[in-house]
Design a protein around this motif. Structure first.
Motif, PDB file in Angstrom:
ATOM      1  N   ASP A 261       0.816  -1.209   0.000  1.00  0.00           N
ATOM      2  CA  ASP A 261       0.000   0.000   0.000  1.00  0.00           C
ATOM      3  C   ASP A 261       0.853   1.264   0.000  1.00  0.00           C
ATOM      4  O   ASP A 261       0.531   2.251  -0.682  1.00  0.00           O
ATOM      5  CB  ASP A 261      -0.937   0.004   1.205  1.00  0.00           C
ATOM      6  CG  ASP A 261      -1.839   1.212   1.227  1.00  0.00           C
ATOM      7  OD1 ASP A 261      -1.572   2.134   2.019  1.00  0.00           O
ATOM      8  OD2 ASP A 261      -2.774   1.268   0.410  1.00  0.00           O
ATOM      9  N   ALA A 262       1.945   1.256   0.749  1.00  0.00           N
ATOM     10  CA  ALA A 262       2.834   2.413   0.776  1.00  0.00           C
ATOM     11  C   ALA A 262       3.452   2.632  -0.616  1.00  0.00           C
ATOM     12  O   ALA A 262       3.518   3.753  -1.110  1.00  0.00           O
ATOM     13  CB  ALA A 262       3.927   2.229   1.831  1.00  0.00           C
ATOM     14  N   CYS A 263       3.867   1.527  -1.236  1.00  0.00           N
ATOM     15  CA  CYS A 263       4.416   1.608  -2.598  1.00  0.00           C
ATOM     16  C   CYS A 263       3.384   2.203  -3.548  1.00  0.00           C
ATOM     17  O   CYS A 263       3.711   3.019  -4.406  1.00  0.00           O
ATOM     18  CB  CYS A 263       4.824   0.221  -3.099  1.00  0.00           C
ATOM     19  SG  CYS A 263       6.323  -0.432  -2.327  1.00  0.00           S
TER      20      CYS A 263
ATOM     21  N   HIS B 152      13.063   3.799  -0.192  1.00  0.00           N
ATOM     22  CA  HIS B 152      11.799   3.724   0.539  1.00  0.00           C
ATOM     23  C   HIS B 152      11.965   2.978   1.854  1.00  0.00           C
ATOM     24  O   HIS B 152      12.222   1.758   1.858  1.00  0.00           O
ATOM     25  CB  HIS B 152      10.748   3.013  -0.324  1.00  0.00           C
ATOM     26  CG  HIS B 152      10.480   3.703  -1.629  1.00  0.00           C
ATOM     27  ND1 HIS B 152      10.007   4.993  -1.705  1.00  0.00           N
ATOM     28  CD2 HIS B 152      10.638   3.288  -2.913  1.00  0.00           C
ATOM     29  CE1 HIS B 152       9.883   5.343  -2.980  1.00  0.00           C
ATOM     30  NE2 HIS B 152      10.255   4.338  -3.726  1.00  0.00           N
ATOM     31  N   GLU B 153      11.832   3.712   2.930  1.00  0.00           N
ATOM     32  CA  GLU B 153      12.034   3.143   4.268  1.00  0.00           C
ATOM     33  C   GLU B 153      11.110   1.944   4.513  1.00  0.00           C
ATOM     34  O   GLU B 153      11.525   0.952   5.127  1.00  0.00           O
ATOM     35  CB  GLU B 153      11.788   4.231   5.325  1.00  0.00           C
ATOM     36  CG  GLU B 153      12.298   3.847   6.709  1.00  0.00           C
ATOM     37  CD  GLU B 153      11.983   4.885   7.769  1.00  0.00           C
ATOM     38  OE1 GLU B 153      11.489   5.980   7.428  1.00  0.00           O
ATOM     39  OE2 GLU B 153      12.215   4.584   8.951  1.00  0.00           O
ATOM     40  N   HIS B 154       9.875   2.030   4.018  1.00  0.00           N
ATOM     41  CA  HIS B 154       8.937   0.928   4.264  1.00  0.00           C
ATOM     42  C   HIS B 154       9.430  -0.366   3.613  1.00  0.00           C
ATOM     43  O   HIS B 154       9.184  -1.453   4.133  1.00  0.00           O
ATOM     44  CB  HIS B 154       7.515   1.282   3.804  1.00  0.00           C
ATOM     45  CG  HIS B 154       7.407   1.919   2.447  1.00  0.00           C
ATOM     46  ND1 HIS B 154       7.481   1.198   1.277  1.00  0.00           N
ATOM     47  CD2 HIS B 154       7.223   3.222   2.077  1.00  0.00           C
ATOM     48  CE1 HIS B 154       7.348   2.024   0.246  1.00  0.00           C
ATOM     49  NE2 HIS B 154       7.187   3.252   0.701  1.00  0.00           N
TER      50      HIS B 154
ATOM     51  N   ALA C 231       3.560  -2.675  12.706  1.00  0.00           N
ATOM     52  CA  ALA C 231       2.507  -1.792  12.212  1.00  0.00           C
ATOM     53  C   ALA C 231       2.782  -0.308  12.464  1.00  0.00           C
ATOM     54  O   ALA C 231       2.608   0.522  11.554  1.00  0.00           O
ATOM     55  CB  ALA C 231       1.157  -2.189  12.792  1.00  0.00           C
ATOM     56  N   LEU C 232       3.211   0.036  13.678  1.00  0.00           N
ATOM     57  CA  LEU C 232       3.447   1.446  13.984  1.00  0.00           C
ATOM     58  C   LEU C 232       4.626   1.981  13.187  1.00  0.00           C
ATOM     59  O   LEU C 232       4.578   3.069  12.614  1.00  0.00           O
ATOM     60  CB  LEU C 232       3.687   1.641  15.491  1.00  0.00           C
ATOM     61  CG  LEU C 232       3.864   3.093  15.961  1.00  0.00           C
ATOM     62  CD1 LEU C 232       2.680   3.961  15.540  1.00  0.00           C
ATOM     63  CD2 LEU C 232       4.041   3.147  17.476  1.00  0.00           C
ATOM     64  N   GLU C 233       5.700   1.191  13.120  1.00  0.00           N
ATOM     65  CA  GLU C 233       6.886   1.567  12.361  1.00  0.00           C
ATOM     66  C   GLU C 233       6.523   1.818  10.895  1.00  0.00           C
ATOM     67  O   GLU C 233       6.894   2.823  10.301  1.00  0.00           O
ATOM     68  CB  GLU C 233       7.892   0.401  12.439  1.00  0.00           C
ATOM     69  CG  GLU C 233       9.333   0.753  12.335  1.00  0.00           C
ATOM     70  CD  GLU C 233      10.234  -0.479  12.451  1.00  0.00           C
ATOM     71  OE1 GLU C 233       9.766  -1.566  12.905  1.00  0.00           O
ATOM     72  OE2 GLU C 233      11.412  -0.371  12.067  1.00  0.00           O
ATOM     73  N   MET C 234       5.748   0.887  10.325  1.00  0.00           N
ATOM     74  CA  MET C 234       5.375   0.972   8.909  1.00  0.00           C
ATOM     75  C   MET C 234       4.502   2.177   8.621  1.00  0.00           C
ATOM     76  O   MET C 234       4.670   2.864   7.622  1.00  0.00           O
ATOM     77  CB  MET C 234       4.636  -0.293   8.462  1.00  0.00           C
ATOM     78  CG  MET C 234       5.533  -1.486   8.216  1.00  0.00           C
ATOM     79  SD  MET C 234       6.695  -1.228   6.844  1.00  0.00           S
ATOM     80  CE  MET C 234       5.600  -1.407   5.420  1.00  0.00           C
TER      81      MET C 234
END
Lengths: 138, 138, 138, 138
Positions: free
Chosen positions: A43-45, A111-113, D3-6
Motif C-alpha cells: 500500500d505504501a508503494c 523507501h524506508e517501508h 505496524a506502527l513503524e510501517m
C-alpha cells in the motif's frame, strides 16, 4: 502476540517437548507480522511517486501477504496435524518471503517501508525454516 | 465466475496463447469454489452428531480452504508473475486438496456434504495439476 | 460453485424454508466471485499504463476483495449463526461493493477489466441486500 | 509487530498528526493478534473433550478470525482511504470481538485457551473503538 501462550494450552500439546513448540509459535507470529508488513508495504508503494518501478514489489508483497496469512493460520492448528503438508506450506511461505524480501531490498535505499518489509520477510523466512527443522519436519 | 473473462483483459495477457490461460482461469475458479465448499463442509461437520469422528475432517477442511484461497488469489495475478513460486503454490494446494478429499471420502457415505466436498477437492486438485502443466510450469 | 448444493446438506438447514436459503447461497457465490474479480482487477490495473490514475481503484479493489472473502466465508456457516452479526457483515460488504463498483465504473470506458469488475460488484451488492431481506435479517 | 513503524513511512502519513495514527497502528496489531488467537482457540476447542458444548465457541472464533483478518488488512492501508467504510469495518470487527469474547468467557473456567482468547477479543474490541474515536471516524 499470544501464539506461544496459546500453543501451550492446546490439548494435544500440553505434554509435548517444548523445543519444537517454541519454534512453531515463533514461526506463527513471524507469519502474521509479515502478512501485515507486506500488506502495508504494498500500500505504501502504491502511494509513492515512481510507481511504475514498484509494480513488481507491490505484486510480490500481495502474494507474500497471502501466503504468510495462510501459513500462519495453518501452523496455528495442532488438532490432527498433517506434518508433511505443514512442511510444504512452510517451505512455500519461506520461498515467498525470500523472493519478496529480495525485491524489497532493491528499493530499501529509497523507501524506508521497503527496508522494514525486507527485514520482516527475512525474519519470517528464517522462522519458517527453523520451525521445519525444530519440529522434525525435514 | 468471471475468472476467464477477466484474465483475457489483463494487459500482460492480451497477446499470449490461450491454452495456458484457459487452464489457469479454470484453476482459479476451482480454487475459489473449493475454498467455499471446504468452509461449508467444516461448518456442516461441526453441526453433526458424532462430532468426535469428524475432528480430522474439520481440521483438513479449514486448512484446505485457507490454501485454496491463497492459491486462487495468487493465480489470479498476471502482473510480473513469478512462475516458479506459482508452481510451488499450486502444488501445495493440490496436495491439500488430495488429503482433504481423501478424508471427506471416508465420511461421504454418512454425510452428503462430505461427498460434495470430496468432489470439489478432486476437481480442484486436478485443475491445479492441469494448470501447472498447461502453463508450462513443470 | 457448490454453495446452494452444500447449504441444503447442513444439519441445521435440512428442514428450514428454502426461500431465505436460496438467497443466502446466491449471496455466498456472489461474494466469492466478487473477491476473485476484484483481486484480478486490482492486478490488471497494476499492469496498465497511466497507473497513477488507478491508485484509488486498486486500493478499493483490494479492500473489497478482503471484505467479500470474509463475508462469503461467514455467510457459508450455518452452525449456531448469529444473525445480527451476519446482517452487519453483509451490510459492510454491500457498501464496499457499492464504493468499489462506482470507482470501477469511472474507468470502465478505458479498461475492460474495470467494466467486468463493476458488474461483479453491482451483482454482489444486490445479492447481499437480497440475502439480508430474504433471510429476515432486517 | 511492525505496524506502527510501517505506518510512519507511508507517503500519505509522513505529515499527519501522530495521535490518530498511533491508535490505528495499535488497532491493526490487535486485529492480527486476535485473528491468530481466535484461529488457535477454535482449533484447541476442536481437540477438547466435551466438544458438543464448544460448537458455538468454535463457530464464533472462526467468524471473528475472518473479520479481524479483513479489518487488520484494510486498516493497514493508507492510500486513498475511505474513512466511512473503515469506520463500518472497525465497528463490525469490534462487534464480532464482543460476541466471541463473551462466548469464550463462558468457557474460560474450564479451558485456559478460551481465557486467553477472551482477553485478546476484549483488547481488540477496545482497540477498534479507540481507533474509530482517535482517527476522527465518529
Amino acid at each position: 502476540m499470544h501464539a506461544l501462550e496459546m500453543i501451550g494450552t492446546h490439548p494435544e500439546v500440553r505434554s509435548v517437548p517444548v523445543h519444537g513448540v517454541d519454534a512453531l509459535a515463533a514461526c506463527v507470529e513471524a507469519c502474521f507480522d509479515c502478512a501485515q508488513t507486506c500488506t502495508a508495504c504494498a500500500d505504501a508503494c502504491l502511494g509513492e511517486e515512481g510507481l511504475e518501478d514498484l509494480r513488481r514489489c507491490i505484486r510480490l508483497n500481495l502474494d507474500c501477504a497471502a501466503l504468510c496469512s495462510a501459513a500462519g493460520e495453518i501452523a496455528s492448528r495442532r488438532t490432527h496435524p498433517n506434518l508433511a503438508l505443514l512442511k510444504q506450506v512452510l517451505e512455500v511461505c519461506a520461498e515467498a518471503c525470500r523472493i519478496c524480501g529480495a525485491e524489497c531490498a532493491r528499493h530499501a535505499g529509497h523507501h524506508e517501508h521497503c527496508g522494514i518489509c525486507r527485514n520482516a520477510c527475512d525474519a519470517c523466512e528464517l522462522a519458517c525454516r527453523r520451525a521445519i527443522e525444530a519440529a522434525g519436519l525435514n
